[in-house]
Scaffold this motif. Structure first.
Motif, PDB file in Angstrom:
ATOM      1  N   TYR A  76      -5.163  10.489   1.190  1.00 55.05           N
ATOM      2  CA  TYR A  76      -4.840  11.456   2.262  1.00 55.05           C
ATOM      3  C   TYR A  76      -4.785  12.895   1.774  1.00 55.05           C
ATOM      4  O   TYR A  76      -3.997  13.696   2.277  1.00 55.05           O
ATOM      5  CB  TYR A  76      -3.505  11.049   2.906  1.00 55.05           C
ATOM      6  CG  TYR A  76      -3.456   9.582   3.267  1.00 55.05           C
ATOM      7  CD1 TYR A  76      -4.194   9.106   4.348  1.00 55.05           C
ATOM      8  CD2 TYR A  76      -2.716   8.676   2.517  1.00 55.05           C
ATOM      9  CE1 TYR A  76      -4.189   7.763   4.673  1.00 55.05           C
ATOM     10  CE2 TYR A  76      -2.703   7.329   2.835  1.00 55.05           C
ATOM     11  CZ  TYR A  76      -3.448   6.876   3.914  1.00 55.05           C
ATOM     12  OH  TYR A  76      -3.440   5.544   4.227  1.00 55.05           O
ATOM     13  N   HIS A  77      -5.617  13.208   0.785  1.00 52.55           N
ATOM     14  CA  HIS A  77      -5.505  14.514   0.139  1.00 52.55           C
ATOM     15  C   HIS A  77      -5.566  15.692   1.108  1.00 52.55           C
ATOM     16  O   HIS A  77      -4.638  16.516   1.146  1.00 52.55           O
ATOM     17  CB  HIS A  77      -6.567  14.624  -0.965  1.00 52.55           C
ATOM     18  CG  HIS A  77      -6.334  15.755  -1.889  1.00 52.55           C
ATOM     19  ND1 HIS A  77      -6.803  17.021  -1.636  1.00 52.55           N
ATOM     20  CD2 HIS A  77      -5.641  15.828  -3.047  1.00 52.55           C
ATOM     21  CE1 HIS A  77      -6.426  17.825  -2.601  1.00 52.55           C
ATOM     22  NE2 HIS A  77      -5.728  17.127  -3.470  1.00 52.55           N
TER      23      HIS A  77
ATOM     24  N   THR B 221      -4.013  20.091  -6.411  1.00 56.76           N
ATOM     25  CA  THR B 221      -5.029  20.557  -5.460  1.00 56.76           C
ATOM     26  C   THR B 221      -6.459  20.207  -5.876  1.00 56.76           C
ATOM     27  O   THR B 221      -7.312  20.060  -5.014  1.00 56.76           O
ATOM     28  CB  THR B 221      -4.892  22.066  -5.179  1.00 56.76           C
ATOM     29  OG1 THR B 221      -4.453  22.690  -6.359  1.00 56.76           O
ATOM     30  CG2 THR B 221      -3.908  22.323  -4.063  1.00 56.76           C
ATOM     31  N   THR B 222      -6.707  20.075  -7.167  1.00 55.69           N
ATOM     32  CA  THR B 222      -8.074  19.714  -7.570  1.00 55.69           C
ATOM     33  C   THR B 222      -8.045  18.473  -8.463  1.00 55.69           C
ATOM     34  O   THR B 222      -7.007  18.142  -9.033  1.00 55.69           O
ATOM     35  CB  THR B 222      -8.735  20.840  -8.398  1.00 55.69           C
ATOM     36  OG1 THR B 222      -7.927  21.055  -9.555  1.00 55.69           O
ATOM     37  CG2 THR B 222      -8.871  22.122  -7.607  1.00 55.69           C
TER      38      THR B 222
ATOM     39  N   TYR C  35     -10.783  -6.046  -1.326  1.00 56.27           N
ATOM     40  CA  TYR C  35      -9.843  -5.978  -0.211  1.00 56.27           C
ATOM     41  C   TYR C  35     -10.602  -6.340   1.062  1.00 56.27           C
ATOM     42  O   TYR C  35     -11.547  -5.638   1.425  1.00 56.27           O
ATOM     43  CB  TYR C  35      -9.367  -4.551  -0.037  1.00 56.27           C
ATOM     44  CG  TYR C  35      -8.023  -4.228  -0.643  1.00 56.27           C
ATOM     45  CD1 TYR C  35      -7.681  -4.692  -1.897  1.00 56.27           C
ATOM     46  CD2 TYR C  35      -7.123  -3.429   0.037  1.00 56.27           C
ATOM     47  CE1 TYR C  35      -6.469  -4.369  -2.460  1.00 56.27           C
ATOM     48  CE2 TYR C  35      -5.899  -3.095  -0.521  1.00 56.27           C
ATOM     49  CZ  TYR C  35      -5.581  -3.574  -1.772  1.00 56.27           C
ATOM     50  OH  TYR C  35      -4.383  -3.243  -2.324  1.00 56.27           O
TER      51      TYR C  35
ATOM     52  N   THR D 291       2.086   0.622  -5.084  1.00 55.37           N
ATOM     53  CA  THR D 291       0.930   1.506  -5.251  1.00 55.37           C
ATOM     54  C   THR D 291       1.363   2.878  -5.758  1.00 55.37           C
ATOM     55  O   THR D 291       2.332   3.451  -5.247  1.00 55.37           O
ATOM     56  CB  THR D 291       0.179   1.638  -3.914  1.00 55.37           C
ATOM     57  OG1 THR D 291      -0.290   0.340  -3.544  1.00 55.37           O
ATOM     58  CG2 THR D 291      -1.006   2.580  -4.027  1.00 55.37           C
TER      59      THR D 291
ATOM     60  N   ASP E 251       0.822  -1.210   0.000  1.00 54.85           N
ATOM     61  CA  ASP E 251       0.000   0.000   0.000  1.00 54.85           C
ATOM     62  C   ASP E 251       0.856   1.260   0.000  1.00 54.85           C
ATOM     63  O   ASP E 251       2.026   1.226   0.371  1.00 54.85           O
ATOM     64  CB  ASP E 251      -0.897   0.015   1.241  1.00 54.85           C
ATOM     65  CG  ASP E 251      -2.145  -0.829   1.038  1.00 54.85           C
ATOM     66  OD1 ASP E 251      -2.332  -1.363  -0.064  1.00 54.85           O
ATOM     67  OD2 ASP E 251      -2.938  -0.951   1.996  1.00 54.85           O
TER      68      ASP E 251
HETATM   69  C1  FAD Z   1      -8.551  -1.602  -3.839  1.00 59.42           C
HETATM   70  C2  FAD Z   1      -8.170  -0.270  -3.266  1.00 59.42           C
HETATM   71  C3  FAD Z   1      -6.918  -0.106  -2.669  1.00 59.42           C
HETATM   72  C4  FAD Z   1      -6.545   1.138  -2.142  1.00 59.42           C
HETATM   73  N1  FAD Z   1      -5.291   1.294  -1.622  1.00 59.42           N
HETATM   74  C5  FAD Z   1      -4.871   2.529  -1.242  1.00 59.42           C
HETATM   75  C6  FAD Z   1      -3.521   2.761  -0.830  1.00 59.42           C
HETATM   76  O1  FAD Z   1      -2.704   1.850  -0.765  1.00 59.42           O
HETATM   77  N2  FAD Z   1      -3.157   4.013  -0.497  1.00 59.42           N
HETATM   78  C7  FAD Z   1      -4.025   5.078  -0.582  1.00 59.42           C
HETATM   79  O2  FAD Z   1      -3.603   6.211  -0.328  1.00 59.42           O
HETATM   80  N3  FAD Z   1      -5.314   4.876  -0.940  1.00 59.42           N
HETATM   81  C8  FAD Z   1      -5.759   3.638  -1.282  1.00 59.42           C
HETATM   82  N4  FAD Z   1      -7.051   3.462  -1.686  1.00 59.42           N
HETATM   83  C9  FAD Z   1      -8.020   4.574  -1.587  1.00 59.42           C
HETATM   84  C10 FAD Z   1      -7.998   5.438  -2.861  1.00 59.42           C
HETATM   85  O3  FAD Z   1      -6.798   6.155  -2.939  1.00 59.42           O
HETATM   86  C11 FAD Z   1      -9.127   6.453  -2.896  1.00 59.42           C
HETATM   87  O4  FAD Z   1      -9.039   7.266  -1.774  1.00 59.42           O
HETATM   88  C12 FAD Z   1     -10.523   5.879  -2.944  1.00 59.42           C
HETATM   89  O5  FAD Z   1     -10.573   4.737  -3.711  1.00 59.42           O
HETATM   90  C13 FAD Z   1     -11.449   6.948  -3.552  1.00 59.42           C
HETATM   91  O6  FAD Z   1     -11.072   7.194  -4.890  1.00 59.42           O
HETATM   92  P1  FAD Z   1     -12.034   6.732  -6.080  1.00 59.42           P
HETATM   93  O7  FAD Z   1     -11.304   6.592  -7.357  1.00 59.42           O
HETATM   94  O8  FAD Z   1     -12.692   5.521  -5.618  1.00 59.42           O
HETATM   95  O9  FAD Z   1     -13.024   7.921  -6.051  1.00 59.42           O
HETATM   96  P2  FAD Z   1     -13.218   9.235  -6.924  1.00 59.42           P
HETATM   97  O10 FAD Z   1     -14.665   9.204  -7.229  1.00 59.42           O
HETATM   98  O11 FAD Z   1     -12.264   9.342  -8.066  1.00 59.42           O
HETATM   99  O12 FAD Z   1     -12.890  10.385  -5.915  1.00 59.42           O
HETATM  100  C14 FAD Z   1     -13.652  10.624  -4.743  1.00 59.42           C
HETATM  101  C15 FAD Z   1     -13.732  12.106  -4.508  1.00 59.42           C
HETATM  102  O13 FAD Z   1     -12.433  12.710  -4.489  1.00 59.42           O
HETATM  103  C16 FAD Z   1     -12.353  13.817  -5.406  1.00 59.42           C
HETATM  104  N5  FAD Z   1     -10.999  13.785  -5.998  1.00 59.42           N
HETATM  105  C17 FAD Z   1     -10.483  12.800  -6.771  1.00 59.42           C
HETATM  106  N6  FAD Z   1      -9.220  13.112  -7.106  1.00 59.42           N
HETATM  107  C18 FAD Z   1      -8.930  14.308  -6.548  1.00 59.42           C
HETATM  108  C19 FAD Z   1      -7.794  15.172  -6.538  1.00 59.42           C
HETATM  109  N7  FAD Z   1      -6.656  14.845  -7.158  1.00 59.42           N
HETATM  110  N8  FAD Z   1      -7.867  16.338  -5.876  1.00 59.42           N
HETATM  111  C20 FAD Z   1      -9.003  16.682  -5.224  1.00 59.42           C
HETATM  112  N9  FAD Z   1     -10.108  15.913  -5.188  1.00 59.42           N
HETATM  113  C21 FAD Z   1     -10.086  14.737  -5.843  1.00 59.42           C
HETATM  114  C22 FAD Z   1     -13.420  13.523  -6.438  1.00 59.42           C
HETATM  115  O14 FAD Z   1     -13.871  14.709  -7.039  1.00 59.42           O
HETATM  116  C23 FAD Z   1     -14.508  12.833  -5.604  1.00 59.42           C
HETATM  117  O15 FAD Z   1     -15.330  13.765  -4.979  1.00 59.42           O
HETATM  118  C24 FAD Z   1      -7.442   2.235  -2.195  1.00 59.42           C
HETATM  119  C25 FAD Z   1      -8.698   2.059  -2.789  1.00 59.42           C
HETATM  120  C26 FAD Z   1      -9.059   0.845  -3.323  1.00 59.42           C
HETATM  121  C27 FAD Z   1     -10.401   0.712  -3.955  1.00 59.42           C
END
Ligand code: FAD
Length: 371
Positions: free
Chosen positions: A148-149, A179-180, A298, A113, A73
């Motif tokens: 962790y944004h 940032t976005t 997971y 990752t 991770d």
């Molecule tokens: C199988 C799996 C393993 C994971 N492992 C890890 C890991 O090892 N480490 C880790 O850090 N996280 C991990 N995550 C969590 C992952 O990083 C996301 O936080 C989580 O999946 C949400 O992102 P999304 O693509 O599902 O949602 P999205 O729908 O893409 O995003 C959710 C929200 O965030 C906003 N957003 C998206 N990107 C940005 C950006 N760049 N700046 C500002 N806002 C933004 C979108 O507008 C939306 O409102 C994992 C997730 C999954 C499903």
């Protein structure tokens, strides 16, 4: 803290410079093999790092024996230099390509990752890909947004703008994350790597019908997302690039199901966290036909005290998935599924769709137990 200070201080300077937390180098862990000293690490630190590396190697050896993939991770940016260094060393050792043409082209054993929200990611991916090609090992990529944004932005601001103490150690003017979301999308698409590497399936895999076995790029990708549009985009890209065949293209009402060969499912996987958006997981199972699962869940396990902090962090971070009543929909869905499994179809006498759901839950169970 001391490990990343040591790693950052001993890395070569490169041009163009890579945004924090930089990219790993094979020399990052030299301190483990030599008698040299470090102004950041004391003897006890070095012994602990050696033990960590040796424990991780033992886990990898055991995983290889048992045919289990390992996914490392990603964390807050200030922990990444140490994680990246270990990840690179393990991939170089355990993902080596077997040159025997009679062996199936299998996926990497170790996946690292890559957080799309980090400014470094296009350059990090490009460097990782080049390193894998040059050193003949398979690159395992788990591509996710990053969890962790807000913490990254706040920790960076605390130091840069307010001079406060913070865990963030980035020396850069800008925070390590875009940032976005639109900024993330724009820069990933426009990045210098997008032609040579590509954050697209075409760039990574090429068209299946145009590749010989020996030409297959040595990369395996797990896309971790709870976003419907992202999942549909990935599935469409597979079709557009000849990596998936549509099975019922004549039917305008329904989305076509996709047939995927073993060499594709070996190297492309989707993933969601257990308890989050199971409906999307079922959708993927329903839309794809393949010998091995195209999607994984997971499943955290451990004592309640160990898992609750992890699960509550995930619930907070996934508000867009669990908010607006979606959490109770998920709960109802899980309740229905449990009742169906215990009491069978007779519990839902009017449910014509039972057979479809039963086979879906069977493949979901298979998915959970296989990966
Ligand atoms: C199988 C799996 C393993 C994971 N492992 C890890 C890991 O090892 N480490 C880790 O850090 N996280 C991990 N995550 C969590 C992952 O990083 C996301 O936080 C989580 O999946 C949400 O992102 P999304 O693509 O599902 O949602 P999205 O729908 O893409 O995003 C959710 C929200 O965030 C906003 N957003 C998206 N990107 C940005 C950006 N760049 N700046 C500002 N806002 C933004 C979108 O507008 C939306 O409102 C994992 C997730 C999954 C499903």
């Amino acid at each position: 803290m001391r490990t990343f200070s040591h790693i950052l201080a001993t890395r070569p300077q490169v041009e163009p410079s890579i945004p924090f937390p930089g990219c790993p180098y094979p020399t990052d862990l030299n301190i483990l093999d030599t008698e040299s000293s470090s102004k950041f690490l004391n003897d006890k630190d070095i012994v602990s790092l050696r033990e960590l590396h040796s424990d991780l190697r033992r886990i990898c050896l055991r995983a290889r024996e048992r045919g289990v993939k390992l996914i490392i991770d990603a964390e807050y940016s200030w922990y990444q230099p140490a994680i990246d260094a270990m990840q690179l060393a393990l991939m170089r050792e355990f993902n080596k390509v077997v040159s025997d043409e009679s062996m199936p082209a299998v996926q990497p054993l170790i996946y690292g990752t890559f957080q799309a929200y980090l400014r470094r990611t296009p350059l990090h991916l490009a460097q990782s890909y080049r390193d894998a090609q040059a050193n003949n090992y398979k690159l395992g990529v788990k591509l996710i947004r990053g969890a962790y944004h807000p913490h990254e932005v706040l920790a960076h601001e605390a130091v840069r703008l307010h001079g406060q103490r913070s865990l963030s150690i980035s020396p850069d003017e800008l925070p390590p994350v875009w940032t976005t979301k639109s900024e993330t999308d724009r820069y990933l698409r426009r990045s210098p790597t997008s032609t040579s590497l590509g954050i697209s399936i075409t760039g990574w895999f090429g068209r299946k019908d145009q590749l010989k076995r020996s030409d297959f790029p040595n990369i395996g990708v797990l896309f971790g997302t709870h976003n419907w549009s992202s999942v549909k985009l990935i599935l469409n890209e597979l079709v557009m690039n000849g990596l998936a065949a549509t099975e019922n293209p004549g039917n305008q009402e329904e989305e076509p199901t996709l047939r995927l060969d073993d060499e594709v499912t070996e190297r492309v996987t989707l993933g969601q966290l257990y308890g989050m958006i199971d409906e999307l997981t079922s959708y993927i199972i329903h839309r794809t036909h393949s010998n091995s699962p195209m999607v994984i869940k997971y499943v955290p396990y451990g004592t309640l005290s160990e898992t609750i902090p992890y699960l509550s962090r995930r619930a907070i971070e996934n508000k867009s998935v669990l908010g607006d009543g979606h959490a109770s929909e998920e709960r109802e869905r899980a309740g229905r599924e449990i009742k169906t499994r215990i009491f069978g179809q007779s519990y839902f006498p009017d449910d014509e769709d039972f057979e479809v759901r039963r086979s879906r839950s069977f493949s979901l169970t298979r998915t959970l137990t296989n990966f």
